[in-house]
Design a protein around this motif. Structure first.
Motif, PDB file in Angstrom:
ATOM      1  N   LEU A 165       8.623  -9.356   7.977  1.00 36.85           N
ATOM      2  CA  LEU A 165       7.912  -7.962   7.965  1.00 36.85           C
ATOM      3  C   LEU A 165       6.836  -7.807   6.786  1.00 36.85           C
ATOM      4  N   ALA A 166       7.326  -8.219   5.592  1.00 35.14           N
ATOM      5  CA  ALA A 166       6.536  -8.179   4.394  1.00 35.14           C
ATOM      6  C   ALA A 166       5.388  -8.871   4.710  1.00 35.14           C
ATOM      7  N   SER A 167       5.512 -10.043   5.256  1.00 30.44           N
ATOM      8  CA  SER A 167       4.293 -10.795   5.351  1.00 30.44           C
ATOM      9  C   SER A 167       3.250 -10.457   6.545  1.00 30.44           C
ATOM     10  N   ARG A 168       4.011  -9.807   7.525  1.00 36.23           N
ATOM     11  CA  ARG A 168       2.890  -9.239   8.445  1.00 36.23           C
ATOM     12  C   ARG A 168       2.086  -8.094   7.732  1.00 36.23           C
ATOM     13  N   GLN A 169       2.986  -7.083   7.408  1.00 33.77           N
ATOM     14  CA  GLN A 169       2.202  -6.092   6.398  1.00 33.77           C
ATOM     15  C   GLN A 169       1.108  -6.464   5.517  1.00 33.77           C
ATOM     16  N   ARG A 170       1.319  -7.239   4.857  1.00 32.89           N
ATOM     17  CA  ARG A 170       0.188  -7.820   3.825  1.00 32.89           C
ATOM     18  C   ARG A 170      -0.693  -8.995   4.309  1.00 32.89           C
ATOM     19  N   ASN A 171      -0.210  -9.336   5.744  1.00 34.82           N
ATOM     20  CA  ASN A 171      -1.236 -10.321   6.338  1.00 34.82           C
ATOM     21  C   ASN A 171      -1.255 -11.561   5.324  1.00 34.82           C
ATOM     22  N   SER A 172       0.031 -11.989   4.805  1.00 35.80           N
ATOM     23  CA  SER A 172       0.172 -12.843   3.867  1.00 35.80           C
ATOM     24  C   SER A 172       0.800 -14.156   4.677  1.00 35.80           C
TER      25      SER A 172
END
Length: 439
Positions: A276-283
């Protein structure tokens, strides 16, 4: 004998007239105090008959002193005496006397107030205070009170055991001085101001020896007569042992007991959070799924203890590739997973290749006397990278699992990278996975 004047007979305090050491007159209140049914039980008796033997000398001195010319007609200072009633009971009476003339002869008028109940109450209060102080000094909790600025006004002796300071070393200093993290104190103050009190509020403090301990605080706000905030009063206790146990239980609940890595539950929870953090930051985010090759044959050939050693050896190799932000865990059996946040596809491929190479150099030694040659460890790895098309971590997990299956089908001891599932990437190149080399 002449009766007492009516106004004296009606007084609520006891009045007694003594002449030549004998009781000559008493009022009704005196008879009640002495528990006499009729006046004849008291009149004509020596006044010392109604005094405790240990108080008789003092009473005699008081009468003699009051009879001196310079004291004649002046009330003597009140003194507490132990009085024996006609029923044999002891009462505490506050006595005052004055020398005067009674029926033409020198006499002493004595008045008394029964203080027995007050004395008993004072005794109970003293005992209660003694018990409270003993409890206060022995209790493991630390009582404290601060002013509106957070300066400690008073602290109990329990602080010696909890923080290692004497009370006077803490009084006059701000409570913040003993918090290792100002955020803990800020959170406590915010809760107090919002609710007026807290119960079992968590925090940490620094002992005199520098050791950080966990504390539990139960406190309430103080207000002045105008309703303005005036400080905080409450207690705190050392709960380090309890917190350490809770932390250990949490660790055990989230740790694989054999390898010390995260267990399946913890791994999947962390994986979802990182996804979820990766999706939010687009990382970027990479997932490696690993299977120890031929694990069943290792158990069958060398025994389960050697199988466990192989799993532990694989876990050590995986740890050697971890960064602080990475997560690794055991999904179950011989299956493991690594989650690599902020990792580009080519970087994840390099990690997979290093793991394969390290395992080839890891030898599973057999027991002494066994004729079977030592055997190197190998693993199959499926690698998948988060795609913009992924909406759930399960999609990433499924692609890594398919890539792992392809690595096994291709002969094991290798890694396979799953293709990007985005529609634009579909075609001949996207249909086939990237495989790591095998020597």
């Amino acid at each position: 004998m002449d009766p007492l004047p009516a106004e004296l007979d009606l007084l609520p305090m006891a009045v007694m007239v003594v002449r030549d050491g004998l009781v000559r007159q008493v009022n009704r209140a005196c008879l009640r105090l002495l528990e006499a049914d009729v006046a004849q039980q008291v009149l004509g008796q020596s006044v010392e008959r109604f005094l405790h033997p240990q108080d008789a000398d003092l009473a005699r001195q008081r009468r003699e002193e009051s009879a001196r010319p310079e004291h004649f007609g002046l009330p003597m200072q009140s003194t507490a005496f132990r009085v024996q009633t006609c029923q044999g009971r002891i009462r505490i009476v506050l006595v005052s006397s004055v020398a005067t003339v009674w029926q033409g002869a020198p006499a002493v008028v004595i008045n008394g107030v029964d203080m027995t109940h007050l004395d008993e109450l004072q005794h109970q209060l003293r005992e209660s205070e003694h018990n409270f102080r003993r409890l206060f000094e022995k209790m493991q909790d630390v009582y404290y009170r601060t002013d509106a600025q957070g300066v400690v006004q008073h602290v109990g002796p329990g602080v010696i055991r909890v923080l290692g300071y004497q009370p006077h070393e803490i009084e006059g200093r701000t409570a913040e001085s003993y918090y290792p993290q100002s955020a803990d104190r800020d959170a406590f103050k915010a809760a107090i101001m919002a609710h007026g009190e807290v119960s079992d509020f968590p925090g940490q403090m620094v002992r005199r020896d520098g050791r950080v301990i966990d504390i539990s605080i139960s406190s309430h706000a103080l207000y002045d007569h105008n309703g303005a905030f005036a400080g905080v009063e409450g207690i705190y206790r050392d709960v380090t042992q309890r917190k350490n146990l809770e932390r250990e239980l949490q660790r055990l609940a989230r740790t694989d007991p054999l390898t010390g890595l995260s267990n399946r539950r913890a791994l999947l929870e962390l994986g979802e959070s990182l996804f979820l953090a990766s999706r939010q930051r687009n990382s970027p985010l990479a997932l490696l799924m690993l299977d120890l090759d031929h694990f069943k044959s290792i158990n069958d050939r060398f025994g389960h203890l050697e199988g466990d050693r192989a799993l532990v050896a694989l876990a050590q190799v995986l740890r050697s590739e971890l960064r602080a932000s990475d997560v690794v865990g055991r999904l179950g059996g011989e299956e493991f997973a690594m989650i690599l946040p902020d990792t580009q596809p080519e970087e994840a491929a390099q990690v997979a290749e290093r793991i394969v190479q390290q395992l080839r150099r890891t030898v599973l030694w057999v027991r002494d006397g066994d004729s079977a040659p030592p055997r190197a460890l190998t693993a199959s790895i499926g690698l998948a990278n988060r795609s913009a098309a992924d909406e759930h971590p399960q999609q990433l997990l499924e692609r890594a699992d398919r890539a792992l299956y392809q690595a096994k089908q291709a002969g094991r001891d290798r890694w396979v990278q799953a293709p990007d599932p985005r529609p634009a990437a579909q075609g001949a190149d996207a249909a086939s996975a990237t495989a790591g080399p095998r020597p």
